[in-house]
Design an enzyme around this catalytic site. Structure first.
Site, PDB file in Angstrom:
ATOM      1  N   TYR A  18      12.964 -26.909 -11.879  1.00  0.00           N
ATOM      2  CA  TYR A  18      12.823 -25.492 -11.923  1.00  0.00           C
ATOM      3  C   TYR A  18      12.226 -25.222 -13.437  1.00  0.00           C
ATOM      4  CZ  TYR A  18      13.795 -20.674 -13.200  1.00  0.00           C
ATOM      5  OH  TYR A  18      13.820 -19.247 -13.655  1.00  0.00           O
ATOM      6  N   LYS A  22     -10.893  20.116   6.790  1.00  0.00           N
ATOM      7  CA  LYS A  22     -10.448  18.822   7.180  1.00  0.00           C
ATOM      8  C   LYS A  22      -9.045  18.580   7.282  1.00  0.00           C
ATOM      9  CE  LYS A  22     -13.213  15.777   5.258  1.00  0.00           C
ATOM     10  NZ  LYS A  22     -13.485  14.802   4.974  1.00  0.00           N
ATOM     11  N   GLN A  47      10.247 -17.167 -11.745  1.00  0.00           N
ATOM     12  CA  GLN A  47      10.880 -15.834 -11.932  1.00  0.00           C
ATOM     13  C   GLN A  47       9.887 -14.815 -11.278  1.00  0.00           C
ATOM     14  OE1 GLN A  47      13.346 -14.828 -15.027  1.00  0.00           O
ATOM     15  NE2 GLN A  47      11.650 -13.487 -15.665  1.00  0.00           N
ATOM     16  N   ASN A  76      -7.237  15.141   7.277  1.00  0.00           N
ATOM     17  CA  ASN A  76      -7.442  13.520   7.198  1.00  0.00           C
ATOM     18  C   ASN A  76      -6.388  12.644   7.422  1.00  0.00           C
ATOM     19  OD1 ASN A  76     -10.096  14.344   5.948  1.00  0.00           O
ATOM     20  ND2 ASN A  76      -8.887  14.507   3.839  1.00  0.00           N
ATOM     21  N   HIS A 117     -18.958  -5.842  19.066  1.00  0.00           N
ATOM     22  CA  HIS A 117     -19.978  -5.264  17.858  1.00  0.00           C
ATOM     23  C   HIS A 117     -19.776  -3.890  17.713  1.00  0.00           C
ATOM     24  CE1 HIS A 117     -21.781  -9.436  18.490  1.00  0.00           C
ATOM     25  NE2 HIS A 117     -21.381  -8.994  19.976  1.00  0.00           N
ATOM     26  N   ASN A 144      19.875 -21.818 -11.811  1.00  0.00           N
ATOM     27  CA  ASN A 144      18.911 -22.309 -11.271  1.00  0.00           C
ATOM     28  C   ASN A 144      19.257 -22.514  -9.558  1.00  0.00           C
ATOM     29  OD1 ASN A 144      17.745 -22.690 -13.509  1.00  0.00           O
ATOM     30  ND2 ASN A 144      17.505 -24.939 -13.351  1.00  0.00           N
ATOM     31  N   GLU A 157      -5.285   5.269   6.510  1.00  0.00           N
ATOM     32  CA  GLU A 157      -6.366   4.808   5.196  1.00  0.00           C
ATOM     33  C   GLU A 157      -5.383   3.790   4.238  1.00  0.00           C
ATOM     34  OE1 GLU A 157      -8.684   7.806   3.905  1.00  0.00           O
ATOM     35  OE2 GLU A 157      -9.399   8.414   5.675  1.00  0.00           O
ATOM     36  N   SER A 213      -7.886  18.506   2.809  1.00  0.00           N
ATOM     37  CA  SER A 213      -8.534  18.496   1.518  1.00  0.00           C
ATOM     38  C   SER A 213      -8.545  19.450   0.720  1.00  0.00           C
ATOM     39  CB  SER A 213     -10.136  18.101   1.781  1.00  0.00           C
ATOM     40  OG  SER A 213     -11.092  18.936   0.949  1.00  0.00           O
TER      41      SER A 213
HETATM   42  N1  ARG Z   1      15.802 -15.103 -13.744  1.00  0.00           N
HETATM   43  C1  ARG Z   1      15.719 -16.344 -13.519  1.00  0.00           C
HETATM   44  C2  ARG Z   1      14.703 -16.464 -12.255  1.00  0.00           C
HETATM   45  O1  ARG Z   1      14.372 -15.787 -11.714  1.00  0.00           O
HETATM   46  C3  ARG Z   1      16.993 -17.062 -13.239  1.00  0.00           C
HETATM   47  C4  ARG Z   1      17.157 -18.201 -13.335  1.00  0.00           C
HETATM   48  C5  ARG Z   1      16.998 -18.600 -14.764  1.00  0.00           C
HETATM   49  N2  ARG Z   1      17.277 -20.101 -15.105  1.00  0.00           N
HETATM   50  C6  ARG Z   1      17.063 -20.548 -16.070  1.00  0.00           C
HETATM   51  N3  ARG Z   1      17.177 -21.752 -16.261  1.00  0.00           N
HETATM   52  N4  ARG Z   1      16.686 -19.970 -17.094  1.00  0.00           N
HETATM   53  O2  ARG Z   1      14.278 -17.709 -12.063  1.00  0.00           O
END
Ligand code: ARG
Length: 463
Positions: free
Chosen positions: A316, A282, A321, A284, A155, A109, A289, A276
């Protein structure tokens, strides 16, 4: 190889593995992951948690993995859950049991929070560099076009004459603010989450100040729950990128108009245009775009991450993710768009004759004709009415105010004299507007000098 499994009695379902895995995209920050691990073990050894020798073995192993990834001899296999497991598994394979000590006092984490921050920080700097290059291009166009007259619009109707330098200068200001936003984000995000552990710090005597400084942060984050679950900086970055795209898109829209048959203010270079399949004539403006089109995608990423984050309890959760693919895609998109637009501007031709012609034919000097009357004592509201009548007359006669005979002027107001033509000439209209920020060459030159000084300034990460 998994980083967990001790408390499991069955293998993960293959579909679950695939759904859960992030190696397919988080491999992008393998460098940051290895860099973070090296800082972590360096700190662990200084704190006596690992021996100097163990640290050296691990660092050497990590560097060999880095080298092999860069050489292309080590590939990211889909059997790994994420980049963190991948690196750790290969470390253990290479250096044996010592490798198993890498993850002491760390959780994925805080590891992923760190990796993403390191990666994003580099990208903030890279994006700033691209914006700076774009600003240099705009500055060049400005310097060369202080006296290139063109209509300014409101405008989408011709309003008052300006110069191409002035028009480009408006975008210069926008992209300058975009850079400032990136600097702000950099400063606010530059705190190191490593050492937050899973959510509650660790019982090891980690030196978080040390890892923070080894990794170029201003210091550690101050709450471990926030440290692992803060994604504000990504939302801010996506928001800044959305604003950049909005600016690029407005520029693109104008270029598309200017490149059209009706305007012909610019001509795109062949190298930046496409043809085109059916219409041979053309040419473009696809690049402009596409930039305009890709804007929605970056806005989408911002909305997506905001929505992902809104209901997540501390700390977390795996939802987080989802930040990666969104941010990675946005970064690639924005960097690509800035680069391409810069190239497009550098190669396109500005049709100064067409711009000037167009400014002459749209009554863009009508305000100046009214101002002439005001300078001769006519109240502005009356002057506005008088010039309105003159414009109507010119529309009937299909001529410009510049071509209306003096007798006609005087029929409507005797105040007009021969010097009206001088007063409403394009040159006078533009060059007399010299308060700072206005299109007159004197005012613009001062702005250009300020811009040049600004472009030499160091950014927050350079000092
Ligand atoms: N792949 C996870 C993410 O991107 C990494 C962290 C994973 N942690 C966990 N407690 N499973 O967040």
């Amino acid at each position: 190889m998994k980083l967990w499994g001790g408390r499991f009695t069955k293998e993960t379902d293959q579909l679950v593995h695939n759904f859960n895995a992030s190696i397919g995209f988080d491999q992008r920050f393998y460098r940051q992951d290895i860099r973070g691990s090296i800082a972590h073990v360096t700190m662990l050894s200084r704190q006596g948690i690992l021996t100097e020798e163990e640290k050296d073995i691990i660092v050497e192993g990590l560097n060999s993995i880095l080298k092999d990834i860069e050489d292309g001899t080590l590939e990211f296999g889909n059997e790994y859950e994420d980049i963190h497991s991948f690196v750790e598994a290969h470390l253990i394979e290479r250096v044996g049991d010592t490798g198993k000590k890498l993850h002491t006092g760390r959780s994925r984490n805080d590891q992923v929070a760190l990796d993403m921050k390191l990666y994003t920080r580099d990208e903030v700097v890279a994006m700033d560099g691209l914006l700076k290059e774009l600003l240099e291009t705009l500055e060049q166009v400005m310097e060369e076009n202080l006296h290139t007259y063109m209509p300014g619009f409101t405008h989408l109707q011709k309003a008052q004459p300006i110069t191409l330098a002035h028009h480009m200068g408006a975008y210069f200001e926008m992209f300058k603010r975009d850079r400032q936003r990136l600097s702000d984000i950099y400063v606010r995000m530059n705190r190191c989450p490593l050492g937050s552990g899973a959510l509650a710090g660790t019982t090891y005597p980690l030196d978080r100040e040390l890892t923070a400084s080894l990794l170029g942060f201003d210091g550690p984050t101050l709450n471990s729950m926030d440290g692992v679950s803060d994604r504000d900086y990504l939302i801010e970055f996506l928001s800044a990128m959305s604003t950049i795209m909005m600016h690029l898109s407005r520029f693109s829209e104008e270029t598309i108009l200017w490149n059209s048959n009706e305007y012909q203010f610019v001509e795109m270079d062949d190298t930046y245009s496409t043809g085109s399949s059916i219409m041979p004539q053309k040419k473009n403006p696809d690049i402009a775009e596409l930039v305009r089109g890709k804007t929605g995608r970056v806005y989408g990423a911002l909305m997506s991450l905001l929505t992902t984050m809104k209901g997540i309890p501390l700390a977390y959760n795996k939802d987080m993710q989802e930040d990666k693919e969104l941010v990675f895609d946005a970064i690639d998109t924005v960097k690509g768009c800035i680069t391409l637009l810069n190239g497009m501007i550098k190669t396109m031709t500005f049709r100064k004759d067409r711009m000037e012609e167009s400014a002459k034919n749209g009554f863009t000097n009508a305000t100046d004709a009214a101002d002439y009357l005001v300078n001769h004592g006519v109240p502005f509201r009356d002057a506005h009415g008088i010039v309105g009548q003159l414009v109507l007359l010119c529309i009937e006669k299909k001529i410009a105010l510049d071509d209306l005979p003096l007798e006609e002027y005087q029929k409507i107001s005797p105040v007009f004299q021969e010097d009206i033509y001088e007063a409403i000439s394009m040159k006078t209209c533009v060059e007399k507007r010299n308060t700072i920020g206005a299109p007159g060459a004197e005012a613009m030159s001062q702005v250009i000098r300020e811009n040049q000084a600004y472009l030499k300034e160091k950014n927050v990460w350079e000092s």
